[in-house]
Design a protein around this motif. Sequence first.
Motif, PDB file in Angstrom:
ATOM      1  N   MET B 128      48.697  46.563  22.609  1.00 39.34           N
ATOM      2  CA  MET B 128      47.712  46.748  23.681  1.00 39.34           C
ATOM      3  C   MET B 128      48.379  46.704  25.051  1.00 39.34           C
ATOM      4  N   SER B 129      47.861  47.472  25.995  1.00 42.67           N
ATOM      5  CA  SER B 129      48.388  47.390  27.359  1.00 42.67           C
ATOM      6  C   SER B 129      47.873  46.098  27.995  1.00 42.67           C
ATOM      7  N   LEU B 130      48.553  45.672  29.055  1.00 39.65           N
ATOM      8  CA  LEU B 130      48.132  44.446  29.735  1.00 39.65           C
ATOM      9  C   LEU B 130      46.701  44.597  30.263  1.00 39.65           C
ATOM     10  N   GLU B 131      46.410  45.801  30.749  1.00 39.06           N
ATOM     11  CA  GLU B 131      45.067  46.111  31.245  1.00 39.06           C
ATOM     12  C   GLU B 131      44.019  45.858  30.160  1.00 39.06           C
ATOM     13  N   LYS B 132      44.318  46.385  28.958  1.00 40.44           N
ATOM     14  CA  LYS B 132      43.405  46.238  27.823  1.00 40.44           C
ATOM     15  C   LYS B 132      43.293  44.765  27.397  1.00 40.44           C
ATOM     16  N   MET B 133      44.424  44.048  27.490  1.00 38.94           N
ATOM     17  CA  MET B 133      44.409  42.629  27.112  1.00 38.94           C
ATOM     18  C   MET B 133      43.457  41.836  27.999  1.00 38.94           C
ATOM     19  N   PHE B 134      43.449  42.158  29.291  1.00 38.06           N
ATOM     20  CA  PHE B 134      42.525  41.463  30.195  1.00 38.06           C
ATOM     21  C   PHE B 134      41.076  41.812  29.861  1.00 38.06           C
ATOM     22  N   GLN B 135      40.833  43.062  29.488  1.00 36.72           N
ATOM     23  CA  GLN B 135      39.469  43.459  29.085  1.00 36.72           C
ATOM     24  C   GLN B 135      39.023  42.683  27.860  1.00 36.72           C
ATOM     25  N   GLU B 136      39.923  42.628  26.861  1.00 34.92           N
ATOM     26  CA  GLU B 136      39.608  41.889  25.625  1.00 34.92           C
ATOM     27  C   GLU B 136      39.370  40.416  25.945  1.00 34.92           C
ATOM     28  N   ALA B 137      40.219  39.882  26.815  1.00 36.98           N
ATOM     29  CA  ALA B 137      40.104  38.463  27.180  1.00 36.98           C
ATOM     30  C   ALA B 137      38.728  38.180  27.782  1.00 36.98           C
ATOM     31  N   ALA B 138      38.285  39.094  28.651  1.00 37.50           N
ATOM     32  CA  ALA B 138      36.979  38.921  29.287  1.00 37.50           C
ATOM     33  C   ALA B 138      35.875  38.959  28.232  1.00 37.50           C
ATOM     34  N   GLU B 139      35.986  39.896  27.281  1.00 40.50           N
ATOM     35  CA  GLU B 139      34.976  40.016  26.233  1.00 40.50           C
ATOM     36  C   GLU B 139      34.939  38.779  25.339  1.00 40.50           C
ATOM     37  N   LEU B 140      36.113  38.194  25.112  1.00 37.24           N
ATOM     38  CA  LEU B 140      36.182  37.028  24.228  1.00 37.24           C
ATOM     39  C   LEU B 140      35.872  35.721  24.957  1.00 37.24           C
ATOM     40  N   GLY B 141      35.583  35.822  26.231  1.00 35.39           N
ATOM     41  CA  GLY B 141      35.208  34.623  26.985  1.00 35.39           C
ATOM     42  C   GLY B 141      36.368  33.717  27.353  1.00 35.39           C
ATOM     43  N   ILE B 142      37.566  34.296  27.424  1.00 39.81           N
ATOM     44  CA  ILE B 142      38.716  33.502  27.867  1.00 39.81           C
ATOM     45  C   ILE B 142      38.530  33.193  29.357  1.00 39.81           C
ATOM     46  N   GLU B 143      38.672  31.924  29.695  1.00 39.29           N
ATOM     47  CA  GLU B 143      38.431  31.518  31.086  1.00 39.29           C
ATOM     48  C   GLU B 143      39.703  31.619  31.924  1.00 39.29           C
ATOM     49  N   ILE B 144      39.546  32.152  33.117  1.00 41.88           N
ATOM     50  CA  ILE B 144      40.684  32.207  34.036  1.00 41.88           C
ATOM     51  C   ILE B 144      40.383  31.371  35.277  1.00 41.88           C
ATOM     52  N   THR B 145      41.325  30.488  35.579  1.00 37.51           N
ATOM     53  CA  THR B 145      41.194  29.672  36.779  1.00 37.51           C
ATOM     54  C   THR B 145      42.390  29.962  37.680  1.00 37.51           C
ATOM     55  N   ILE B 146      42.114  30.152  38.954  1.00 34.98           N
ATOM     56  CA  ILE B 146      43.190  30.385  39.922  1.00 34.98           C
ATOM     57  C   ILE B 146      43.483  29.078  40.644  1.00 34.98           C
ATOM     58  N   CYS B 147      44.760  28.751  40.714  1.00 37.59           N
ATOM     59  CA  CYS B 147      45.171  27.561  41.465  1.00 37.59           C
ATOM     60  C   CYS B 147      45.051  27.917  42.947  1.00 37.59           C
ATOM     61  N   GLU B 148      44.075  27.304  43.594  1.00 38.32           N
ATOM     62  CA  GLU B 148      43.756  27.685  44.964  1.00 38.32           C
ATOM     63  C   GLU B 148      44.897  27.342  45.929  1.00 38.32           C
ATOM     64  N   MET B 149      45.503  26.184  45.680  1.00 35.10           N
ATOM     65  CA  MET B 149      46.584  25.761  46.569  1.00 35.10           C
ATOM     66  C   MET B 149      47.727  26.781  46.548  1.00 35.10           C
ATOM     67  N   SER B 150      48.165  27.199  45.329  1.00 38.57           N
ATOM     68  CA  SER B 150      49.296  28.135  45.317  1.00 38.57           C
ATOM     69  C   SER B 150      48.879  29.517  45.804  1.00 38.57           C
ATOM     70  N   MET B 151      47.603  29.874  45.593  1.00 40.52           N
ATOM     71  CA  MET B 151      47.132  31.161  46.116  1.00 40.52           C
ATOM     72  C   MET B 151      47.286  31.181  47.635  1.00 40.52           C
ATOM     73  N   ASN B 152      46.910  30.076  48.266  1.00 36.75           N
ATOM     74  CA  ASN B 152      47.036  29.985  49.727  1.00 36.75           C
ATOM     75  C   ASN B 152      48.497  29.999  50.164  1.00 36.75           C
ATOM     76  N   LEU B 153      49.357  29.318  49.379  1.00 38.43           N
ATOM     77  CA  LEU B 153      50.786  29.310  49.696  1.00 38.43           C
ATOM     78  C   LEU B 153      51.381  30.704  49.666  1.00 38.43           C
ATOM     79  N   MET B 154      50.980  31.494  48.654  1.00 41.68           N
ATOM     80  CA  MET B 154      51.520  32.846  48.504  1.00 41.68           C
ATOM     81  C   MET B 154      50.890  33.800  49.510  1.00 41.68           C
ATOM     82  N   GLY B 155      49.921  33.305  50.229  1.00 43.99           N
ATOM     83  CA  GLY B 155      49.271  34.130  51.235  1.00 43.99           C
ATOM     84  C   GLY B 155      48.273  35.121  50.655  1.00 43.99           C
ATOM     85  N   PHE B 156      47.837  34.874  49.424  1.00 40.29           N
ATOM     86  CA  PHE B 156      46.816  35.743  48.830  1.00 40.29           C
ATOM     87  C   PHE B 156      45.432  35.243  49.236  1.00 40.29           C
ATOM     88  N   LYS B 157      44.472  36.167  49.159  1.00 40.47           N
ATOM     89  CA  LYS B 157      43.095  35.791  49.479  1.00 40.47           C
ATOM     90  C   LYS B 157      42.182  36.119  48.311  1.00 40.47           C
TER      91      LYS B 157
END
Lengths: 83, 189
Positions: B128-157
Amino acid sequence: MTPEELKNVSVTKSVDARGTACPGPLLEAKKAIGTIKVGDIMEVLSADEGTRVDIPKWCTKQGHEYLGAIEESGYYKIYLRKK
Amino acid sequence: MQPELTSEVKDLRSEIDTLKAKIERLEGSRQDQLSIALIAGDLDKILAAMIIALAAAAQDTKVKLFFSFWSLSALRDRKKKAKGKDFISKMFGIMLPKGKSKLKLSNMNMAGIGPLMIKGLMKKQGVMSLEKMFQEAAELGIEITICEMSMNLMGFKKEEMIDYPGLRYAGAVTFIAEANESATQLFIS
């Protein structure tokens, strides 16, 4: 079950996962098992040996009965009964 | 009953109660749950994490992914833009891969030829492509949590992160608390 018994078993659902590699066959098996009744037999066709090893473990975890596998030319037929 | 005996029985009872409470806590701590902390943002490492996560979800194990540091590049949405970044954040944004299709390999990257080759091989061999893996993950209810502190460090929003059902932002305490309930914890760095 012996290979002879497996060949004559009546399959309710056949999942052809030969086009996909790990963990594709497991995901397809998971989806398909929801569509059959308890006691029904499902076969999974997979081209990789990994799946033949993975399915019995998946069955143990999920509480299904693993019946056995037959090696065909270039792929495996893996049988299990839904519990 | 003699007074000594009564007090002994009392002691025993309180000991049993303490043990019961301990057992309850232990039972709650070994749930059929997998926690993965992702640190690395290389294509091969994100792939490994997603394959393990999907295999677990295929056998009804609850899966919780905690993305931090470099792995956050994989959660950037190629099409989204975030405004109001300072200079350093902008630089980080330019230098880091924008989304899972732009990830590099940890080995044999060869200026982008490696990932292309791997993606070609994956397609050929039915992975499976990575794109497809994320779709499957969403369908299977896999939870994704973003570490807010490191997101801010990397300058992402938040505005530039992918749309994913139930995507949430939390801190290390959330990871530790949930990892504590999980029978399996993995750290991919």
